[in-house]
Design an enzyme around this catalytic site. Structure first.
Site, PDB file in Angstrom:
ATOM      1  N   CYS A  51     -35.476  23.060 -22.487  1.00  0.00           N
ATOM      2  CA  CYS A  51     -35.117  24.097 -23.463  1.00  0.00           C
ATOM      3  C   CYS A  51     -35.659  25.485 -23.138  1.00  0.00           C
ATOM      4  O   CYS A  51     -34.883  26.408 -22.913  1.00  0.00           O
ATOM      5  CB  CYS A  51     -35.588  23.671 -24.841  1.00  0.00           C
ATOM      6  SG  CYS A  51     -34.958  22.064 -25.294  1.00  0.00           S
ATOM      7  N   PHE A  52     -36.977  25.636 -23.123  1.00  0.00           N
ATOM      8  CA  PHE A  52     -37.540  26.980 -22.972  1.00  0.00           C
ATOM      9  C   PHE A  52     -37.023  27.703 -21.718  1.00  0.00           C
ATOM     10  O   PHE A  52     -36.507  28.819 -21.822  1.00  0.00           O
ATOM     11  CB  PHE A  52     -39.075  26.941 -22.960  1.00  0.00           C
ATOM     12  CG  PHE A  52     -39.709  26.690 -24.308  1.00  0.00           C
ATOM     13  CD1 PHE A  52     -38.955  26.762 -25.470  1.00  0.00           C
ATOM     14  CD2 PHE A  52     -41.054  26.395 -24.415  1.00  0.00           C
ATOM     15  CE1 PHE A  52     -39.533  26.535 -26.719  1.00  0.00           C
ATOM     16  CE2 PHE A  52     -41.647  26.167 -25.650  1.00  0.00           C
ATOM     17  CZ  PHE A  52     -40.886  26.241 -26.798  1.00  0.00           C
TER      18      PHE A  52
END
Ligand code: UGA
Length: 436
Positions: free
Chosen positions: A281-282
């Site tokens: 995600c990040f």
């Protein structure tokens, strides 16, 4: 489980809805099962036949606390079903699209699964009589639902959004390793929608929760998700930068973080300095947003620095090792391959950068992870995998700890060997912390 449930709305008073979820990846599966747990009937639609078989048999394709238990419970109760077709999708009243939006080489998001999903859902909805809401849960760059999902849905369903069809964005804020808990105790629910009618349907899915509901437009909801991830990632990179400075000054950044975290404006979470952030995600979301900003003629300095600090941070471990020894020919044990503990996920894990650099410098690398070795081996079959931490450490010249698994916390494991600790797991005789 200690749910964030409104005591005024007990489960038996909640309207049971029929919900379909497209995609049984990490987000789709957790979301689907948690909807069942909230009292709804859930139909999960998955293209991969092996995954459908596996789930129907109650076996869990991901390593995530609580998921297996919910799967067994709701398959048995008949409140969770998995299928490989969209045939029964029109029988449900709302569909959540939970497909992956991975990074392309240029940093932008690959929307091919999302386009495919919108098209499949639309086609299935041609047969629907009555109103249906389509909700995007996948993380996307602001504007995507309006410009990609909406036209595709209208084309394939031959229906109009705002009339027979509702359209919404309802991002997830689940962390791997505590996804079920995060779902059941949300800080907020974000609902972006084209109109009031769509909003009301999405709201009723979450009727049981007693938390703020943020109702906004489609692109605003998309941006809330992306900005939240970018902010958390920036918080980590910021602490890593402060941590690198602390290290040169003989200050322990963990104590600095503790002192900062009591300030309610700062908050104590996501201040853990270390080897940097990984996961699906990040890195993807920050670079997706940065790429979009550049395409709009902006220079996203904060986002770019967040990524750059994060690229360099794992290499700090190698620099610290080099202060102690020449790496060429040395046997280096790498403990922890998963991007964080309690998962077997190795996507964007900092271990990749650490291992690549060690190999480049001529080290003989051996590694261990309690859960992620199988996944890692698929991509890096030639590495020397050891079945226990003891076996990995034994005979090595130095140890690098990249993931904070509790298995690595016993000082006795290391004796007097040099340990470079990238996560603050342990304290040993011969020790270097990455930022302390
Ligand atoms: C992240 C967000 O935390 C979720 O809110 C979001 O829903 C999810 O992405 C998503 O977009 O789907 P996740 O990637 O599962 O969740 O895991 P995190 O716990 O956030 O950890 C991400 C990385 O940051 C890990 O590598 C972790 O080691 C690192 N991290 C985290 C730090 O280095 N320091 C910290 O203080 C916290």
């Amino acid at each position: 489980m200690n749910q964030r449930v409104n005591p005024l709305r007990k489960a038996d008073q909640v309207r049971r809805m029929r919900i379909s979820v497209l995609g049984t990846g990490y987000v789709g599966l957790v979301t689907g099962l948690c909807f069942s747990e909230l009292g709804h009937e859930v139909l999960c639609i998955e293209k991969i036949p092996e995954r459908v078989d596996m789930l129907r048999k109650g076996s869990c394709p991901i390593h995530e606390p609580g998921v297996k238990k919910l799967l067994t419970k709701h398959l048995k109760k008949g409140t969770f079903e998995v299928t490989d077709t969209t045939d029964d999708l029109p029988e449900t009243e709302i569909t959540f699209i939970c497909v992956g939006t991975p990074s392309r080489k240029d940093g932008s998001m690959d929307l091919s699964s999302l386009r495919g999903a919108a098209n499949d859902v639309g086609k299935a909805l041609r047969r629907k009589r009555g109103y249906h809401v389509v909700t995007v849960k996948s993380t996307v760059v602001p504007g995507t639902t309006e410009t990609v999902v909406l036209p595709s849905l209208e084309r394939s369903s031959k229906k109009k959004v705002g009339r027979e069809l509702g359209l919404a964005v309802n991002p997830e804020f689940l962390k791997e390793g505590s996804a079920v808990e995060d779902f059941m105790r949300p800080d907020r629910i974000v609902i972006g929608a084209v109109d009031e009618k769509s909003k009301a349907v999405v709201r009723s899915v979450y009727e049981q929760f007693d938390c703020p509901i943020v109702e906004v437009t489609l692109p605003t909801a998309e941006m809330i998700k992306m900005a939240s991830n970018a902010f958390l990632a920036a918080k980590i990179s910021f602490m890593n930068e402060i941590g690198n400075i602390c290290k040169t000054m003989g200050i322990d950044v963990r104590e600095v973080a503790r002192g900062m975290g009591y300030d309610r404006r700062i908050g104590s979470q996501f201040l853990r300095a270390g080897a940097g952030f990984g996961g699906s995600c990040f890195p993807k979301d920050v670079s997706g947003l940065a790429t979009e900003a550049r395409a709009r003629g902006l220079r996203p300095l904060m986002l770019e620095s967040t990524l750059e600090v994060n690229r360099l941070q794992p290499l700090r471990m190698i620099e610290l090792l080099e202060n102690h020894m020449k790496i060429r020919g040395k046997k280096i044990a790498v403990l922890g391959l998963a991007f964080k503990p309690d998962t077997d996920d190795t996507r964007e894990a900092r271990s990749r950068i650490v291992i690549a650099e060690l190999l480049k410098k001529g080290a003989r690398v051996r590694c261990h992870d309690p859960q992620a070795m199988e996944n890692f081996r698929r991509e890096f079959p030639k590495l020397d995998y050891r079945s226990t931490p003891e076996e990995c450490v034994r005979g090595s010249d130095a140890v690098l700890i990249v993931t904070e698994w509790p298995d690595y916390a016993a000082p006795g494991l290391y004796g007097s060997k040099l340990v470079i600790d990238g996560r603050g797991v342990v304290r040993t005789e011969n020790y270097e912390g990455i930022c302390w």
